[in-house]
Design an enzyme around this catalytic site. Sequence first.
Site, PDB file in Angstrom:
ATOM      1  N   LYS A 162       0.914  -1.177  -0.100  1.00  0.00           N
ATOM      2  CA  LYS A 162      -0.015  -0.024  -0.185  1.00  0.00           C
ATOM      3  C   LYS A 162       0.664   1.335  -0.099  1.00  0.00           C
ATOM      4  O   LYS A 162       0.305   2.341  -0.396  1.00  0.00           O
ATOM      5  CB  LYS A 162      -0.983  -0.140   1.159  1.00  0.00           C
TER       6      LYS A 162
HETATM    7  C1  LIG Z   1      -4.114  -4.882   0.620  1.00  0.00           C
HETATM    8  C2  LIG Z   1      -3.335  -6.241   0.591  1.00  0.00           C
HETATM    9  C3  LIG Z   1      -3.654  -7.119  -0.427  1.00  0.00           C
HETATM   10  C4  LIG Z   1      -4.733  -6.964  -1.458  1.00  0.00           C
HETATM   11  O1  LIG Z   1      -4.877  -6.081  -2.462  1.00  0.00           O
HETATM   12  P1  LIG Z   1      -5.960  -5.591  -3.008  1.00  0.00           P
HETATM   13  O2  LIG Z   1      -5.495  -4.242  -3.789  1.00  0.00           O
HETATM   14  O3  LIG Z   1      -7.076  -5.231  -2.009  1.00  0.00           O
HETATM   15  O4  LIG Z   1      -6.466  -6.693  -4.033  1.00  0.00           O
HETATM   16  C5  LIG Z   1      -2.912  -8.120  -0.590  1.00  0.00           C
HETATM   17  N1  LIG Z   1      -1.695  -8.328   0.450  1.00  0.00           N
HETATM   18  C6  LIG Z   1      -1.233  -7.439   1.305  1.00  0.00           C
HETATM   19  C7  LIG Z   1      -0.311  -7.559   2.487  1.00  0.00           C
HETATM   20  C8  LIG Z   1      -2.297  -6.334   1.400  1.00  0.00           C
HETATM   21  O5  LIG Z   1      -2.020  -5.192   2.263  1.00  0.00           O
END
Ligand SMILES: *Cc1c(COP(=O)(O)O)cnc(C)c1O
Length: 495
Positions: free
Chosen positions: A110
């Site tokens: 993120k």
């Molecule tokens: C948010 C997240 C995901 C999922 O990603 P999306 O964009 O919501 O599909 C997978 N792994 C981790 C560690 C995350 O923080």
Amino acid sequence: MNFISTRGGECVSGAQAIAQGIAKDGGLFVPEKFPAVSVSELEEMLSMNYAERAATVLHKYLDEYDFDGLKAACEKAYAQFEGDDAAPLVKIDAGLYMLELFHGPTCAFKDMALTLLPYLLRTGCNLCGIQEQVLILVATSGDTGKAALEGFKDADGVKIMVFYPNDGVSKMQKLQMSTQEGANVSVVAVRSNFDVCQSAVKQIFTSETCQEELKRKGYILSSANSINFGRLAPQIAYYFSAYLDLVSSKQIEMGDKVNFSVPTGNFGNILAAYYAKRMGLPVGKLICASNKNNILTDFIRTGIYDKRREFYKTMSPSMDILISSNLERLLFELADRNPVRVRIRMEKLAQEGVYNLYDEEIEAVKELLWADFCGEDETVETIYEFFEEYQYPMDTHTACAMYAASNYIAQHENDAAPMIVVSTASPYKFPQDVMYSITGNDIKDSFKAIKHLNIATAMKVPACLSKLRDKPVRFTLVVDKDKLYNEVLKFVDQK
Ligand SMILES: *Cc1c(COP(=O)(O)O)cnc(C)c1O
């Protein structure tokens, strides 16, 4: 470039799309058309560093933003990452690579977008002449909340409030959020699961009454969730960068296809890969990996999206989602950009909990995506086996993607394209589960688990996690799901 709502009701500039977060009709903003990246442009990008590549991709969509400003913002954002490459591609075996996206300030992918979103938002507001303060509301399954808080802490003209499911995040994630610093932040736990948090926040966003009341208090609402195009755009860049790294290290030739396996929850990360493909990046299959909450696996295999099912809490909590909001953007493309079809399906989902695709759409989905899911036992086994074989520790989410990738490879001997597994979190973010998977030791204390994991793997412990231990807890409030807006009002009134 202009942006339109997937539900047909709005057309705005990129700056406005980012400032607003979500369209007034409840739809998501998508680019009017996909900007193309030619082979010669790809070749030019080969010699660029990550920040320059990211700015180049972003400017394709956000052409009213100043390019040099974007580039400077990318440089600043990615300078916060450990190491000199924000998104290193690690070779694991012949034809198998890991795209590590967890070297940012909160150890999850993120950060790739949320270190940049404050700039995109502030500049977007300026370009639109927005005078009000911005109030950012975030619903999080764990990682978005922390990354957004870090990105926006003490940012001028912004307040940020994060809601997370009280029992739906890991200990480490909870600690990361409850110790958050900054004068403009608030963190609230909700007695419910992520989907409920997400729809409660979405309700505030689309309520005119709430918007008017907040406007009287001097605030406009915006979102740091992946429904905001400002979250999506920086994610497109790392798919380009991974590809370019393979070309410049001569592992592939320009134009060769590569496959990506993506651990998926809200469908934001994998959607960015799809956008990269639509822009002209030579992408073969996209592997959509789920955990035990396998609604997307079923959807991709059958064309039926059915949320009338049990919700499981797993050791990959950021993927514990039944309503993947970014899927709406893919649906829009599948429906030949017909907003009426999207609207009808979203209404069916809200009212009946299910919708289905037409046959030709199912064909198109299968052409683009391949889906699999990884149960809890398989997650543990994958982490264990992979560490045994390659001494490479991976987190629980990444393990789901690795599992799906291995199954895809085993079942598709004719597809020789290299596989890039997208690694979305540091193993130290889920230290107990990773430690248990690798050694069988069940350690209750997170910091002890970090220490033991460090001994077992010799992988460096990220500073942002080891520091947490000594930070005071600032936020302990837990509320019921119908009390979110009350908390929002209290927060904006507080001086
Ligand atoms: C948010 C997240 C995901 C999922 O990603 P999306 O964009 O919501 O599909 C997978 N792994 C981790 C560690 C995350 O923080």
